[in-house]
Design a protein around this motif. Structure first.
Motif, PDB file in Angstrom:
ATOM      1  N   GLY A  21       0.792  -1.227   0.000  1.00 22.11           N
ATOM      2  CA  GLY A  21       0.000   0.000   0.000  1.00 22.11           C
ATOM      3  C   GLY A  21       0.823   1.275   0.000  1.00 22.11           C
ATOM      4  O   GLY A  21       0.264   2.358  -0.146  1.00 22.11           O
ATOM      5  N   LEU A  22       2.137   1.163   0.160  1.00 16.99           N
ATOM      6  CA  LEU A  22       2.989   2.349   0.151  1.00 16.99           C
ATOM      7  C   LEU A  22       3.636   2.574  -1.213  1.00 16.99           C
ATOM      8  O   LEU A  22       4.482   3.455  -1.363  1.00 16.99           O
ATOM      9  N   GLU A  28      10.445  10.053   2.185  1.00 17.26           N
ATOM     10  CA  GLU A  28      10.009  11.243   2.922  1.00 17.26           C
ATOM     11  C   GLU A  28       8.491  11.227   3.128  1.00 17.26           C
ATOM     12  O   GLU A  28       7.997  11.573   4.206  1.00 17.26           O
ATOM     13  N   GLU A  29       7.741  10.824   2.105  1.00 13.28           N
ATOM     14  CA  GLU A  29       6.281  10.760   2.230  1.00 13.28           C
ATOM     15  C   GLU A  29       5.860   9.692   3.232  1.00 13.28           C
ATOM     16  O   GLU A  29       4.926   9.900   4.006  1.00 13.28           O
ATOM     17  N   VAL A  30       6.551   8.553   3.228  1.00 15.19           N
ATOM     18  CA  VAL A  30       6.234   7.495   4.196  1.00 15.19           C
ATOM     19  C   VAL A  30       6.513   8.007   5.602  1.00 15.19           C
ATOM     20  O   VAL A  30       5.703   7.824   6.517  1.00 15.19           O
ATOM     21  N   GLU A  31       7.653   8.666   5.800  1.00 13.43           N
ATOM     22  CA  GLU A  31       7.992   9.233   7.115  1.00 13.43           C
ATOM     23  C   GLU A  31       6.908  10.203   7.584  1.00 13.43           C
ATOM     24  O   GLU A  31       6.510  10.185   8.745  1.00 13.43           O
ATOM     25  N   GLU A  37       4.792   3.116  10.449  1.00 21.93           N
ATOM     26  CA  GLU A  37       5.351   2.150   9.509  1.00 21.93           C
ATOM     27  C   GLU A  37       6.844   2.417   9.308  1.00 21.93           C
ATOM     28  O   GLU A  37       7.654   1.485   9.282  1.00 21.93           O
ATOM     29  N   ALA A  38       7.199   3.684   9.166  1.00 21.55           N
ATOM     30  CA  ALA A  38       8.609   4.040   8.966  1.00 21.55           C
ATOM     31  C   ALA A  38       9.439   3.608  10.176  1.00 21.55           C
ATOM     32  O   ALA A  38      10.541   3.064  10.021  1.00 21.55           O
ATOM     33  N   ALA A  39       8.908   3.816  11.370  1.00 18.07           N
ATOM     34  CA  ALA A  39       9.631   3.431  12.591  1.00 18.07           C
ATOM     35  C   ALA A  39       9.762   1.914  12.688  1.00 18.07           C
ATOM     36  O   ALA A  39      10.823   1.396  13.059  1.00 18.07           O
ATOM     37  N   TYR A  50       5.852  -4.718   4.424  1.00 16.93           N
ATOM     38  CA  TYR A  50       5.079  -3.548   4.035  1.00 16.93           C
ATOM     39  C   TYR A  50       3.586  -3.854   4.105  1.00 16.93           C
ATOM     40  O   TYR A  50       3.159  -4.959   3.757  1.00 16.93           O
ATOM     41  N   PRO A  51       2.780  -2.878   4.527  1.00 17.53           N
ATOM     42  CA  PRO A  51       1.339  -3.106   4.671  1.00 17.53           C
ATOM     43  C   PRO A  51       0.628  -3.132   3.313  1.00 17.53           C
ATOM     44  O   PRO A  51       1.148  -2.608   2.328  1.00 17.53           O
TER      45      PRO A  51
END
Length: 134
Positions: A21-22, A28-31, A37-39, A50-51
């Motif tokens: 889904g990412l 940067e957008e994921v963060e 999720e990034a953490a 990944y989700p």
């Protein structure tokens, strides 16, 4: 000299790691949009999945391309593999004998990695290609 016949295979199993889904998002957008999720990925890159539909972990990627790695290792001739950095990390870890726990952090600069079979394993050479040309 006569031209050798080249066989080109597109092996879907060597496709890049699926980010589910990412997909389409920059780091940067994921963060910014998915900080949890990034953490989670930073904490455990090897096992983080990944989700979303099709989302994979590095462990999933290893399982997916294992058969192709064995085929490469058994080749008597030369082969060229065009792949993304995630797949290259798996290939390099295998042929270098790197522990799987260290595989997600293998640096893969833009360019060509040549692996030549030797009596003691594989000799690795990196041919740099500037990122803007890769």
């Amino acid at each position: 000299t006569p031209h050798k016949t080249r066989v080109v295979l597109k092996l879907q199993r060597l496709n890049e790691l699926c980010v589910g889904g990412l997909d389409g998002m920059s780091e940067e957008e994921v963060e910014r949009d998915h900080p949890d999720e990034a953490a989670a990925r930073r904490r455990d890159k090897l096992n983080y999945r990944y989700p979303g539909e099709g989302g994979e972990s590095y462990q999933d990627l290893v399982l997916r391309i294992h058969e192709n790695i064995l085929r490469l290792e058994q080749l008597r001739g030369s082969a060229m593999v065009l792949c993304d950095r995630g797949v290259m990390r798996v290939l390099l870890a295998y042929f270098r004998g790197t522990p799987i726990s260290d595989m997600p952090s293998i640096e893969v600069p833009p360019g060509v990695v040549q692996l030549v079979r030797t009596h003691s394993g594989f000799q690795e050479t990196h041919i740099d290609i500037p990122a803007q040309l890769a």
